[in-house]
Design an enzyme around this catalytic site. Structure first.
Site, short mmCIF file in Angstrom:
data_model
loop_
_atom_site.label_atom_id
_atom_site.label_comp_id
_atom_site.label_asym_id
_atom_site.label_seq_id
_atom_site.Cartn_x
_atom_site.Cartn_y
_atom_site.Cartn_z
N ASP A 254 -4.48 -10.40 -1.90
CA ASP A 254 -3.48 -9.22 -1.60
C ASP A 254 -4.42 -7.89 -1.80
O ASP A 254 -5.73 -8.17 -2.11
CB ASP A 254 -2.58 -9.00 -2.81
CG ASP A 254 -1.25 -8.22 -2.31
OD1 ASP A 254 -0.11 -8.37 -2.68
OD2 ASP A 254 -1.76 -7.20 -1.50
C1 GLC Z 1 0.52 -4.72 -0.31
C2 GLC Z 1 1.35 -5.84 -0.60
C3 GLC Z 1 1.22 -6.91 0.16
C4 GLC Z 1 0.65 -6.29 1.53
C5 GLC Z 1 -0.50 -5.85 1.58
C6 GLC Z 1 -1.18 -5.24 2.83
O1 GLC Z 1 -0.15 -4.26 -1.42
O2 GLC Z 1 1.32 -6.35 -2.20
O3 GLC Z 1 2.64 -7.48 0.47
O4 GLC Z 1 0.92 -7.43 2.71
O5 GLC Z 1 -0.82 -4.90 0.44
O6 GLC Z 1 -0.35 -4.14 3.25
#
Ligand code: GLC
Length: 728
Positions: A254
């Protein structure tokens, strides 16, 4: 025979390998110069949030034509519930209990997103959620592992289709493994301190279903599981996901989460963080620069081996190969936009209709066609952007149909007066007088209450999941007028509104329904569509009950009103406002004649359960039938109810039909005391109904005959365990 990607790997420098493991962010229409430089140097393997087709084409050209090895980039985006056409948020769509619908909307989103050059979506989000304080409940398929598993498989099928090389399909990402929805007190990013059993029985099944459906990628959660962050969790990622389930796709971090292993308190520096993540099996570092900054030092310090780097790079190259990028790096970009045939908007409207849950109705709905004047009151009455919800990808709010618009179109001969009354948040009540003015002149009040799209989703935890601002003041003034009040709740979560349920003529959960919100809501209010949504989460009476869910384990002191020393509250019922599966319709479905094809089942057998469903109401409608089991005596106490199947049946007024379920013996297995799957001999209850409300369930039972007693006979003293640590 060596494959081209084997040769590529052999030719790569360490910097180029780390580049393939690095994903960085663009900004829609472009990327910073240093990112372009990094691409030219082979220092990047993928980008997120770049979705302007000409920019995608130019950056891909840079990667393919101006780098030493010409390895194409992957472009990722959070396409959760639509790309340009926005569908209902996942929590809403889960209320449809319809895998075919879930698959269709994912496929439609993929067709739109690939035209903008997107190849990877960071979806479906599969975190089981039982706490409405947690904002990301909005993105989840709700509280039940079976519902989540069916949702997972359907979304993977819809996004990915039959081949990732199809330029109209996306690689899907099952996120965020694991147990992110169990954050302490519903507070975003807090620890998930749960048992191994809860992880296995509740939080992992949907991810296992996604893996079995062939999901291309998995994203780890920001959070820790009982102190071990998901991004460093060897037991979760290497042992269970990869070795246990055979997942050989890509694990993506993440946003910045690998570097966050330092503040998590499990890594002293970025090198240790990079080593922990790579050794656990995280392949792509999204936006943290952790692999770029930490892997060289980690390798030099012997914290990670070159073979682990190569294995991760190979998985990334294989994904690019599966996407067909080595053959056509421009993939979906080459397709021209189709004529707007309205089909996608039509699907959005159908999905929105099916997501609406009619929570209560004193008979005021459906609205009579003779209505002369309707007052549409509340901060969501004429709002469009909130209708798209917290993850609206490229959804443009302008074309979102507001509730007022939808009612105007549906009731052309009726006067529709609109007043905001109060803003969504804040203490301003100056608009209530105007709201009263139009309400007093109206036959009925449609009260449009709820949340802004920023009040749920990521970093959207609310300690008090109620109506924000002065909306309750507005609502009570409207209710005091003594006219019929239909209350619509636009939100990313169940809202705690017992006082509204008590007094309104009807209450509907309309969630965030996407572009077609207004039309779909009007369709349901006027009866053009018969509401069929069923709650995918239990609806609390009070935040003090949270977490509240139907599949609770029994207690040694089940609630007895007359006995103080039993499991209940002194100041509130322990039951939800509305149970899992609850949802009214304009039909009246009656279940009867529950029967089972055998009164015992052995390992390897199947059994059929059938029930009669009749529509005794005036309107054609869709009934959702839920099948639960309950194992009253087992080596580990089993939940009072466990959903094991569900189906839908459409019935005309007066029509009846037999609904059948086929249950394999595996249905009755569960993780035994050592967490390995067991089938035990004993009676099992089979319960069928339209929700988890105990008084609405038809019951029968059968006897399970296990081949052998996998567990020591209940009551016997188990042999001492050989490993250290407490027996389980
Ligand atoms: C965010 C979220 C995740 C998302 C990623 C890219 O922090 O936790 O669900 O896919 O970043 O946007």
């Amino acid at each position: 025979m060596a494959r081209p990607i084997d040769a590529l790997l052999a030719a790569m420098t360490l910097e180029e390998k780390i580049g393939q493991l690095t994903m960085t962010e663009g900004s829609g229409h472009g990327v910073a110069r240093d990112v372009q430089t990094a691409i030219r140097q082979g220092g990047l393997g993928s980008l997120l949030n770049v979705h302007h087709a000409p920019t995608v084409r130019e950056l891909q050209r840079l990667a393919v034509e101006e780098t030493r090895l010409g390895i194409p980039l992957v472009f990722g985006l959070d396409v959760l519930h639509g790309h340009r056409t926005i569908f209902p948020i996942p929590l809403a769509e889960a209320a449809a209990f319809d895998p075919a619908l879930w698959e269709k909307t994912a496929a439609a989103a993929a067709a739109e997103a690939t035209r903008d050059g997107i190849m990877l979506t960071f979806a479906p989000m599969l975190d089981l959620a039982r706490d409405p304080r947690w904002g990301r409940i909005a993105e989840s398929p709700g509280e039940d592992p079976l519902l989540g598993s069916r949702f997972a498989a359907a979304k993977v099928r819809g996004f990915q289709g039959h081949a990732l090389s199809d330029p109209m399909r996306l690689a899907a990402t099952a996120k965020h493994i694991g147990a992110y929805g169990a954050v302490t007190a519903g507070r975003e990013y807090a620890s998930s301190d749960i048992s191994e059993r809860s992880l296995l029985e509740l939080h992992l099944p949907a991810f296992k279903a996604a893996a079995e459906a062939g999901v291309a990628a998995v994203m780890a959660a920001f959070t820790d599981i009982a102190g071990v962050p998901a991004h460093a969790n060897v037991a979760l990622l290497r042992d269970r996901l990869r070795q246990g389930w055979g997942f050989d796709g890509v694990v993506v971090s993440d946003y910045g989460a690998i570097a966050e292993l330092v503040p998590h308190g499990v890594a002293a520096d970025i090198a240790e963080a990079a080593a922990l993540a790579l050794n656990a099996g995280v392949d792509i570092d999204m936006m943290g620069g952790a692999y770029r900054r930490g892997l060289p030092a980690a390798l030099a310090r012997g914290l990670v081996g070159a073979e682990a780097v190569d294995a991760a790079v190979m998985r990334v190259l294989r994904l690019k190969e599966q996407l067909g990028l080595f053959d056509d790096p421009y993939r979906g970009l080459s397709r021209s936009a189709p004529a707007d045939d309205g089909l996608v908007r039509g699907l959005a409207r159908e999905a929105a209709r099916r997501s609406i849950v009619l929570l209560s109705n004193d008979g005021v709905l459906p609205l009579p066609p003779t209505l002369r004047r309707v007052a549409v009151v509340g901060p969501l009455a004429a709002a469009n952007r909130p209708m798209l919800g917290p993850w609206a990808a490229l959804g443009d709010a302008t074309p979102a149909t507001t509730i007022a618009d939808g009612l105007r179109r549906a009731l052309p001969s009726c006067a529709i007066d609109v007043a905001m009354g109060t803003p969504i948040d804040g203490a301003d009540t100056s608009g209530i007088a105007d709201a009263c003015r139009i309400a007093e002149a109206a036959d009925i009040i449609v009260l449009c209450l709820g949340e802004d799209d920023t009040m749920s989703g990521e970093a959207g935890s609310r300690a008090r999941p109620e109506l924000p601002g002065a909306q309750r003041t507005l609502a009570e003034v409207m209710l005091d007028l003594g006219k019929p009040v239909v209350a619509l709740l636009t939100s990313g979560r169940p809202l705690i509104v017992p006082w509204l349920v008590e007094r309104a003529s009807a209450v509907l959960a309309t969630w965030f329904l996407g572009h077609e919100a207004g039309h779909a809501i009007a369709d349901v209010l006027t009866g053009a569509a018969n509401p069929s949504g069923r709650l995918p989460v239990s609806w609390p009476r009070d935040v003090g009950q949270v977490p509240i869910f139907y599949a609770e384990r029994p207690t040694g002191r089940p609630a007895e009103a007359a006995n103080r020393f039993t499991s209940k509250y002194l100041d509130l019922p322990a039951t939800p406002q509305f149970p899992f599966g609850h949802g009214l319709s304009y039909s009246r479905f009656v279940l009867s004649g529950l029967r089972i094809s055998a009164d015992e089942i052995r390992s390897g057998d199947d059994v059929e359960v059938a029930v009669e469903v009749a529509n005794d109401g005036p309107a054609a409608g869709q009934a959702t039938i839920l099948l639960f089991i309950h194992d009253p005596v087992a080596c580990v106490a089993r939940p009072r109810l466990e959903l094991k199947d569900f189906t839908r049946v459409g019935l005309m007024p007066g029509e009846r039909e037999s609904v059948r379920f086929r249950l394999a013996s595996e249905t009755f297995m569960f993780p035994g005391r050592d967490l390995s799957p067991v089938l035990e001999t004993g009676e099992i209850e089979i319960l069928v109904g339209t929700s988890a409300a105990p008084d609405g369930l038809l019951r029968t039972s059968l006897r399970v005959i296990a081949d052998r007693e996998a567990e020591p006979r209940r009551g016997a003293i188990p042999e001492p365990r050989t490993e250290s640590g407490p027996g389980r």
